[in-house]
Design a protein around this motif. Structure first.
Motif, PDB file in Angstrom:
ATOM      1  N   GLY A  19       0.817  -1.214   0.000  1.00 25.12           N
ATOM      2  CA  GLY A  19       0.000   0.000   0.000  1.00 25.12           C
ATOM      3  C   GLY A  19       0.846   1.257   0.000  1.00 25.12           C
ATOM      4  O   GLY A  19       0.526   2.229  -0.702  1.00 25.12           O
ATOM      5  N   LEU A  20       1.944   1.248   0.758  1.00 29.67           N
ATOM      6  CA  LEU A  20       2.838   2.404   0.769  1.00 29.67           C
ATOM      7  C   LEU A  20       3.521   2.556  -0.579  1.00 29.67           C
ATOM      8  O   LEU A  20       3.702   3.683  -1.069  1.00 29.67           O
ATOM      9  CB  LEU A  20       3.880   2.262   1.879  1.00 29.67           C
ATOM     10  N   GLY A  21       3.886   1.427  -1.189  1.00 31.50           N
ATOM     11  CA  GLY A  21       4.480   1.498  -2.526  1.00 31.50           C
ATOM     12  C   GLY A  21       3.523   2.103  -3.532  1.00 31.50           C
ATOM     13  O   GLY A  21       3.915   2.930  -4.369  1.00 31.50           O
ATOM     14  N   ALA A  90       0.373  -8.453  -4.010  1.00 26.07           N
ATOM     15  CA  ALA A  90       1.750  -8.775  -4.409  1.00 26.07           C
ATOM     16  C   ALA A  90       1.853  -8.822  -5.928  1.00 26.07           C
ATOM     17  O   ALA A  90       2.854  -8.381  -6.515  1.00 26.07           O
ATOM     18  CB  ALA A  90       2.164 -10.118  -3.804  1.00 26.07           C
ATOM     19  N   GLY A  91       0.815  -9.343  -6.583  1.00 23.34           N
ATOM     20  CA  GLY A  91       0.801  -9.350  -8.046  1.00 23.34           C
ATOM     21  C   GLY A  91       0.815  -7.944  -8.620  1.00 23.34           C
ATOM     22  O   GLY A  91       1.565  -7.645  -9.561  1.00 23.34           O
ATOM     23  N   LEU A  92      -0.002  -7.054  -8.034  1.00 23.67           N
ATOM     24  CA  LEU A  92      -0.042  -5.672  -8.522  1.00 23.67           C
ATOM     25  C   LEU A  92       1.292  -4.962  -8.306  1.00 23.67           C
ATOM     26  O   LEU A  92       1.658  -4.061  -9.063  1.00 23.67           O
ATOM     27  CB  LEU A  92      -1.168  -4.905  -7.818  1.00 23.67           C
ATOM     28  N   ALA A  93       2.017  -5.360  -7.264  1.00 21.50           N
ATOM     29  CA  ALA A  93       3.301  -4.718  -6.966  1.00 21.50           C
ATOM     30  C   ALA A  93       4.304  -4.920  -8.088  1.00 21.50           C
ATOM     31  O   ALA A  93       5.174  -4.075  -8.318  1.00 21.50           O
ATOM     32  CB  ALA A  93       3.867  -5.261  -5.650  1.00 21.50           C
ATOM     33  N   ALA A 206     -11.457   3.870   3.291  1.00 17.39           N
ATOM     34  CA  ALA A 206     -10.236   4.280   2.593  1.00 17.39           C
ATOM     35  C   ALA A 206      -9.945   3.371   1.404  1.00 17.39           C
ATOM     36  O   ALA A 206      -9.712   3.838   0.281  1.00 17.39           O
ATOM     37  CB  ALA A 206      -9.054   4.268   3.562  1.00 17.39           C
ATOM     38  N   VAL A 207      -9.972   2.058   1.633  1.00 17.33           N
ATOM     39  CA  VAL A 207      -9.729   1.114   0.543  1.00 17.33           C
ATOM     40  C   VAL A 207     -10.892   1.162  -0.446  1.00 17.33           C
ATOM     41  O   VAL A 207     -10.699   1.023  -1.660  1.00 17.33           O
ATOM     42  CB  VAL A 207      -9.532  -0.311   1.089  1.00 17.33           C
ATOM     43  N   GLY A 208     -12.103   1.388   0.069  1.00 13.52           N
ATOM     44  CA  GLY A 208     -13.256   1.530  -0.811  1.00 13.52           C
ATOM     45  C   GLY A 208     -13.103   2.716  -1.747  1.00 13.52           C
ATOM     46  O   GLY A 208     -13.478   2.644  -2.933  1.00 13.52           O
ATOM     47  N   SER A 209     -12.535   3.811  -1.258  1.00 12.01           N
ATOM     48  CA  SER A 209     -12.283   4.972  -2.116  1.00 12.01           C
ATOM     49  C   SER A 209     -11.307   4.613  -3.230  1.00 12.01           C
ATOM     50  O   SER A 209     -11.517   4.960  -4.402  1.00 12.01           O
ATOM     51  CB  SER A 209     -11.721   6.130  -1.283  1.00 12.01           C
ATOM     52  N   ALA A 210     -10.224   3.904  -2.855  1.00  4.50           N
ATOM     53  CA  ALA A 210      -9.243   3.497  -3.867  1.00  4.50           C
ATOM     54  C   ALA A 210      -9.865   2.529  -4.869  1.00  4.50           C
ATOM     55  O   ALA A 210      -9.583   2.596  -6.075  1.00  4.50           O
ATOM     56  CB  ALA A 210      -8.034   2.863  -3.183  1.00  4.50           C
ATOM     57  N   ALA A 211     -10.731   1.631  -4.375  1.00  6.51           N
ATOM     58  CA  ALA A 211     -11.385   0.670  -5.268  1.00  6.51           C
ATOM     59  C   ALA A 211     -12.325   1.375  -6.235  1.00  6.51           C
ATOM     60  O   ALA A 211     -12.365   1.058  -7.436  1.00  6.51           O
ATOM     61  CB  ALA A 211     -12.148  -0.364  -4.438  1.00  6.51           C
ATOM     62  N   LEU A 261      -4.440   3.372   6.201  1.00  8.61           N
ATOM     63  CA  LEU A 261      -3.707   4.633   6.100  1.00  8.61           C
ATOM     64  C   LEU A 261      -3.107   4.822   4.713  1.00  8.61           C
ATOM     65  O   LEU A 261      -3.223   5.898   4.110  1.00  8.61           O
ATOM     66  CB  LEU A 261      -2.590   4.670   7.155  1.00  8.61           C
ATOM     67  N   THR A 262      -2.464   3.783   4.193  1.00  6.06           N
ATOM     68  CA  THR A 262      -1.837   3.930   2.865  1.00  6.06           C
ATOM     69  C   THR A 262      -2.890   4.073   1.774  1.00  6.06           C
ATOM     70  O   THR A 262      -2.678   4.814   0.810  1.00  6.06           O
ATOM     71  CB  THR A 262      -0.926   2.727   2.567  1.00  6.06           C
ATOM     72  N   ALA A 263      -4.032   3.391   1.925  1.00  7.08           N
ATOM     73  CA  ALA A 263      -5.099   3.534   0.934  1.00  7.08           C
ATOM     74  C   ALA A 263      -5.667   4.950   0.952  1.00  7.08           C
ATOM     75  O   ALA A 263      -6.029   5.496  -0.104  1.00  7.08           O
ATOM     76  CB  ALA A 263      -6.209   2.528   1.209  1.00  7.08           C
ATOM     77  N   LEU A 264      -5.744   5.553   2.133  1.00  2.58           N
ATOM     78  CA  LEU A 264      -6.233   6.926   2.250  1.00  2.58           C
ATOM     79  C   LEU A 264      -5.325   7.870   1.480  1.00  2.58           C
ATOM     80  O   LEU A 264      -5.782   8.738   0.723  1.00  2.58           O
ATOM     81  CB  LEU A 264      -6.301   7.327   3.723  1.00  2.58           C
TER      82      LEU A 264
END
Length: 318
Positions: A19-21, A90-93, A206-211, A261-264
């Motif tokens: 998430g930080l990446g 991990a795949g997305l990374a 937060a993750v919902g916003s990113a999604a 936090l990272t998703a936010l």
């Protein structure tokens, strides 16, 4: 020397690091920050996932009773759902380096997530659960799994499938949140070792916003702004509770804060990249800096526990 028997909860570290990446990658798209930082952190997240997968698989052979005890535990069981979620992330990374590998890991992670989601939710629907064991870990199988599936699908170009996954996660979040708030308000106070799980309370909005951003296009609308605003409210409430939460000494469980936090931060940066101005663009750099500080503190604390040999907790008992 025996292999450390890690709990499934440690896959939460992958969520935080990847998430930080993602946040640094999003920052590099709009600001003059080194792109290499985001790539390095993302690859570190992939390496962490690979190590944890191997260690957990070894645990399954060496101590299968411990794995079964986790699956049967009313709280720890939900962390097993992180294995599929972490695999998708991990795949997305490594997407910039191998799309084929990313797609394979996304499919495998989705299959694990869906299987565990159906198995665990089916058991929950049968009832007989002690309300005192209801904590935000209930979000992990259904809400986290669905939202990360949406992110993976949207990122890989399957936004229509991602929208279906977003709907599954969104309405599951609303339903489970009502159960959790009733437990927090009406049931006995959370025991100190369980209090860091409140960090997961931030993750759904937060993750919902990113999604949502992953499966839509154009200038962000009021709906994602509303989710983002609710995520900020969760941060403020959790911040007010930190002295109470931190009565539990620092442990690996504090990684529960990191994915939300990272998703936010990532969501704010992506909204800014898509033309958002005003509040979001002003909050984005502040959130980015604070999230990096928070992750650095948690990472240093984790390394200190690892050096002292105190990171892996005692095995879960049925």
């Amino acid at each position: 020397m025996s292999l450390p028997r890690i709990p499934a909860a440690f896959f939460g570290i992958v969520l935080g690091v990847v998430g930080l990446g993602n946040s640094w990658r999003a920052a590099a798209a709009i600001w003059p920050v080194p792109a290499s930082v985001g790539e390095t952190i993302s690859l570190l997240g992939f390496a962490t996932w690979l190590v944890l997968i191997l260690l957990y698989a070894a645990k399954g052979f060496i101590a299968p009773k411990e794995v079964m005890a986790e699956l049967e535990h009313p709280i720890q069981c939900c962390f097993v759902g992180l294995i599929g979620v972490a695999t998708m992330l991990a795949g997305l990374a490594i997407l910039p380096y191998s799309r084929v590998t990313t797609e394979v890991l996304a499919l495998v992670g989705f299959a694990i997530t869906l299987f565990f989601l159906l198995w665990r939710t089916g058991l929950l629907w049968r009832g007989g659960r002690d309300p005192a064991t209801n904590t935000p870990v209930l979000y992990l199988p259904t809400v986290a799994g669905s939202f990360v599936t949406a992110i993976a699908a949207g990122t890989l170009g399957y936004a229509d499938w991602g929208q279906l996954a977003f709907g599954a996660g969104f309405f599951s979040w609303l339903a489970i949140e009502s159960v959790l708030l009733h437990r927090l308000l009406m049931a006995p106070e959370l025991a100190a070792p369980l209090r860091p799980t409140l960090g997961i309370q931030l993750a759904p909005p937060a993750v919902g916003s990113a999604a949502y951003l992953s499966v839509t296009t154009g200038t962000p609308d009021m709906f994602v702004h509303a989710m983002f605003g609710y995520a900020i409210l969760q941060v403020l409430i959790i911040g007010r509770q930190l002295p109470w939460i931190m009565q539990q000494p620092f442990a690996g469980s504090y990684w529960a804060f990191t994915f939300g936090l990272t998703a936010l931060s990532t969501a704010a940066l992506r909204m800014t990249a898509r033309g958002d101005t005003g509040a979001i663009s002003e909050l984005a750099p502040v959130i980015f800096v604070l999230v990096n500080i928070a992750l650095a503190i948690i990472a240093v604390g984790t390394l200190w526990l690892l050096v002292r040999g105190k990171l892996p907790p005692a095995p879960v008992r049925a």
